[in-house]
Design a protein around this motif. Structure first.
Motif, PDB file in Angstrom:
ATOM      1  N   GLN A  87      32.638  38.919  40.380  1.00 50.97           N
ATOM      2  CA  GLN A  87      33.818  38.942  41.255  1.00 50.97           C
ATOM      3  C   GLN A  87      35.039  39.067  40.359  1.00 50.97           C
ATOM      4  OE1 GLN A  87      33.035  35.257  43.578  1.00 50.97           O
ATOM      5  NE2 GLN A  87      33.212  36.587  45.352  1.00 50.97           N
ATOM      6  N   VAL A  88      35.877  40.037  40.671  1.00 45.26           N
ATOM      7  CA  VAL A  88      37.092  40.243  39.876  1.00 45.26           C
ATOM      8  C   VAL A  88      38.299  40.051  40.795  1.00 45.26           C
ATOM      9  CG1 VAL A  88      38.367  41.806  38.360  1.00 45.26           C
ATOM     10  CG2 VAL A  88      35.870  41.958  38.480  1.00 45.26           C
ATOM     11  N   GLN A  89      39.098  39.071  40.456  1.00 42.57           N
ATOM     12  CA  GLN A  89      40.293  38.781  41.274  1.00 42.57           C
ATOM     13  C   GLN A  89      41.507  39.448  40.652  1.00 42.57           C
ATOM     14  OE1 GLN A  89      40.810  36.666  44.246  1.00 42.57           O
ATOM     15  NE2 GLN A  89      42.639  37.950  44.044  1.00 42.57           N
ATOM     16  N   ASP A  90      42.068  40.397  41.391  1.00 41.16           N
ATOM     17  CA  ASP A  90      43.335  40.983  40.960  1.00 41.16           C
ATOM     18  C   ASP A  90      44.429  40.022  41.394  1.00 41.16           C
ATOM     19  OD1 ASP A  90      44.767  44.356  41.408  1.00 41.16           O
ATOM     20  OD2 ASP A  90      45.249  42.702  40.036  1.00 41.16           O
ATOM     21  N   THR A  91      45.535  39.964  40.687  1.00 40.61           N
ATOM     22  CA  THR A  91      46.561  38.979  41.066  1.00 40.61           C
ATOM     23  C   THR A  91      47.922  39.670  41.137  1.00 40.61           C
ATOM     24  OG1 THR A  91      46.871  38.452  38.728  1.00 40.61           O
ATOM     25  CG2 THR A  91      45.361  37.054  39.966  1.00 40.61           C
ATOM     26  N   PRO A  92      48.764  39.238  42.066  1.00 39.87           N
ATOM     27  CA  PRO A  92      50.117  39.781  42.120  1.00 39.87           C
ATOM     28  C   PRO A  92      50.829  39.488  40.818  1.00 39.87           C
ATOM     29  CG  PRO A  92      49.672  38.422  44.056  1.00 39.87           C
ATOM     30  CD  PRO A  92      48.534  38.209  43.091  1.00 39.87           C
ATOM     31  N   CYS A  93      51.851  40.265  40.565  1.00 40.68           N
ATOM     32  CA  CYS A  93      52.523  40.102  39.261  1.00 40.68           C
ATOM     33  C   CYS A  93      52.968  38.661  39.092  1.00 40.68           C
ATOM     34  CB  CYS A  93      53.720  41.031  39.202  1.00 40.68           C
ATOM     35  SG  CYS A  93      54.869  40.786  40.551  1.00 40.68           S
ATOM     36  N   VAL A  94      52.719  38.180  37.902  1.00 43.91           N
ATOM     37  CA  VAL A  94      53.055  36.793  37.585  1.00 43.91           C
ATOM     38  C   VAL A  94      53.861  36.820  36.300  1.00 43.91           C
ATOM     39  CG1 VAL A  94      52.108  34.602  36.818  1.00 43.91           C
ATOM     40  CG2 VAL A  94      50.965  35.886  38.629  1.00 43.91           C
ATOM     41  N   SER A  95      54.986  36.149  36.314  1.00 41.82           N
ATOM     42  CA  SER A  95      55.730  36.092  35.057  1.00 41.82           C
ATOM     43  C   SER A  95      54.983  35.156  34.116  1.00 41.82           C
ATOM     44  CB  SER A  95      57.134  35.509  35.300  1.00 41.82           C
ATOM     45  OG  SER A  95      57.614  35.010  34.073  1.00 41.82           O
ATOM     46  N   LEU A  96      54.595  35.704  32.980  1.00 41.01           N
ATOM     47  CA  LEU A  96      53.805  34.875  32.060  1.00 41.01           C
ATOM     48  C   LEU A  96      54.693  33.875  31.333  1.00 41.01           C
ATOM     49  CD1 LEU A  96      51.245  37.431  30.641  1.00 41.01           C
ATOM     50  CD2 LEU A  96      50.961  35.723  32.399  1.00 41.01           C
ATOM     51  N   GLN A  97      55.961  33.904  31.675  1.00 39.75           N
ATOM     52  CA  GLN A  97      56.816  32.914  31.021  1.00 39.75           C
ATOM     53  C   GLN A  97      56.738  31.593  31.760  1.00 39.75           C
ATOM     54  OE1 GLN A  97      57.613  36.178  30.878  1.00 39.75           O
ATOM     55  NE2 GLN A  97      57.204  35.962  28.727  1.00 39.75           N
ATOM     56  N   VAL A  98      55.927  31.554  32.849  1.00 38.34           N
ATOM     57  CA  VAL A  98      55.854  30.279  33.564  1.00 38.34           C
ATOM     58  C   VAL A  98      54.532  29.602  33.242  1.00 38.34           C
ATOM     59  CG1 VAL A  98      57.282  31.083  35.465  1.00 38.34           C
ATOM     60  CG2 VAL A  98      54.802  31.315  35.595  1.00 38.34           C
ATOM     61  N   ASP A  99      54.497  28.317  33.502  1.00 36.34           N
ATOM     62  CA  ASP A  99      53.253  27.580  33.308  1.00 36.34           C
ATOM     63  C   ASP A  99      52.237  28.124  34.305  1.00 36.34           C
ATOM     64  OD1 ASP A  99      52.360  24.094  33.913  1.00 36.34           O
ATOM     65  OD2 ASP A  99      51.205  25.936  33.665  1.00 36.34           O
ATOM     66  N   LEU A 100      51.129  28.639  33.782  1.00 39.41           N
ATOM     67  CA  LEU A 100      50.167  29.285  34.680  1.00 39.41           C
ATOM     68  C   LEU A 100      49.229  28.278  35.326  1.00 39.41           C
ATOM     69  CD1 LEU A 100      49.214  32.632  32.929  1.00 39.41           C
ATOM     70  CD2 LEU A 100      50.546  32.238  34.994  1.00 39.41           C
ATOM     71  N   SER A 101      49.660  27.017  35.416  1.00 38.39           N
ATOM     72  CA  SER A 101      48.721  26.056  36.018  1.00 38.39           C
ATOM     73  C   SER A 101      48.867  26.158  37.527  1.00 38.39           C
ATOM     74  CB  SER A 101      49.128  24.651  35.576  1.00 38.39           C
ATOM     75  OG  SER A 101      50.452  24.455  36.023  1.00 38.39           O
ATOM     76  N   TRP A 102      48.432  27.301  38.094  1.00 38.44           N
ATOM     77  CA  TRP A 102      48.567  27.444  39.544  1.00 38.44           C
ATOM     78  C   TRP A 102      47.196  27.587  40.136  1.00 38.44           C
ATOM     79  CZ3 TRP A 102      48.320  33.115  40.429  1.00 38.44           C
ATOM     80  CH2 TRP A 102      48.381  33.835  39.246  1.00 38.44           C
ATOM     81  N   SER A 103      47.103  27.934  41.383  1.00 40.31           N
ATOM     82  CA  SER A 103      45.899  27.520  42.111  1.00 40.31           C
ATOM     83  C   SER A 103      44.826  28.601  42.177  1.00 40.31           C
ATOM     84  CB  SER A 103      46.292  27.117  43.514  1.00 40.31           C
ATOM     85  OG  SER A 103      46.974  28.198  44.102  1.00 40.31           O
ATOM     86  N   ILE A 104      44.604  29.365  41.140  1.00 44.24           N
ATOM     87  CA  ILE A 104      43.343  30.109  41.127  1.00 44.24           C
ATOM     88  C   ILE A 104      42.363  29.179  40.448  1.00 44.24           C
ATOM     89  CG2 ILE A 104      42.113  32.093  40.260  1.00 44.24           C
ATOM     90  CD1 ILE A 104      44.644  33.627  40.196  1.00 44.24           C
TER      91      ILE A 104
END
Ligand code: GTP
Length: 231
Positions: A87-104
């Motif tokens: 399974q490959v999850q594509d993700t909307p653009c995410v600014s990598l300057q933020v803490d990526l501790s989000w809910s995937i």
């Protein structure tokens, strides 16, 4: 190879948990894979996340896409001779300057794409990762030296790849092959026997051409004898 990602919590944009937009599971053709490899492709806007996934799954490059809504792609693949559900999850653009501790929260393997210096890429949980510098065909637009990418990937406990989803399938395939293999081996199990190595996407069975022709003739004849199409 370890990448640390924080436990899940709602994305700081106030939206609900990150929506995995499922698409119909690719038909499992002839067996039920005995393990699930789940990959998330993260990256800033416009780095080529969708193009990379499409190139990997279809070997084709499609130049432009709708705005990235975070589609979930499912495929049955063979890794080192073993049937695996990918399974490959594509993700909307995410600014990598933020803490990526989000809910995937189910990611195990993650491709982090970038074509600009990464800011404080910050993970606090254990995952496998590959760092992919896409658009390597744009030689004059390079923003991250190769050695810097390798150093960053090593600091994340991951591997570094440079690819061009536009130019070819090989570099993309290597990046996915590496990460899928890492995750698959970490999931253990398997049939033990070692057949042809590498990563093979199951080919959909071609439709029964005779049946299709019969049905097509049926439709044509039901539309009257005027049709002259021959099959
Ligand atoms: N030259 C070049 N262009 C690429 C490559 N990969 C993607 N692109 C182009 O970059 C643009 C963005 O590609 P996408 O796959 O939509 O990027 P994305 O990261 O999913 O973008 P978001 O929807 O903003 O998250 C498109 O115009 C692609 O044609 C590449 O390897 N080389």
């Amino acid at each position: 190879m370890r990448l640390l990602v924080d436990p899940p919590r709602t994305m700081n944009s106030g939206s609900s948990n990150f929506l995995l937009v499922p698409i119909p599971e690719y038909p499992v053709l002839d067996c039920v894979p005995n393990k699930n490899v789940k990959i998330v492709v993260l990256g800033a806007s416009n780095v080529g996340k969708t193009a990379l996934i499409v190139r990997f799954l279809t070997k084709r490059f499609i130049g432009d896409y709708e705005a990235n809504t975070g589609a979930l792609y499912s495929r049955k693949i063979s890794i080192d001779g073993e049937q695996v559900s990918l399974q490959v999850q594509d993700t909307p653009c995410v600014s990598l300057q933020v803490d990526l501790s989000w809910s995937i929260f189910w990611l195990i393997g993650v491709h982090v794409l970038f074509n600009s210096p990464l800011g404080n890429l910050y993970f606090t949980r254990k995952y496998f990762c590959s760092l992919v510098g896409n658009k390597s065909d744009l030689l004059r637009a390079r923003q991250v030296p190769h050695d810097e990418g390798e150093t960053l990937a090593a600091s994340l406990g991951g591997a570094y790849f440079e690819a061009s989803a536009r130019e070819n399938h090989e570099g993309v395939h290597s990046a996915f092959l590496h990460l899928c293999g890492e995750v698959s081996r970490a999931l253990g199990g398997g049939n033990g026997e070692k057949r042809r190595g590498g990563l093979h996407l199951a080919r959909p069975k071609s439709p029964n051409m005779q049946e299709l022709k019969r049905r097509f003739r049926q439709v044509l004849s039901s539309k009257g004898k005027s049709s002259t199409t021959t099959l």
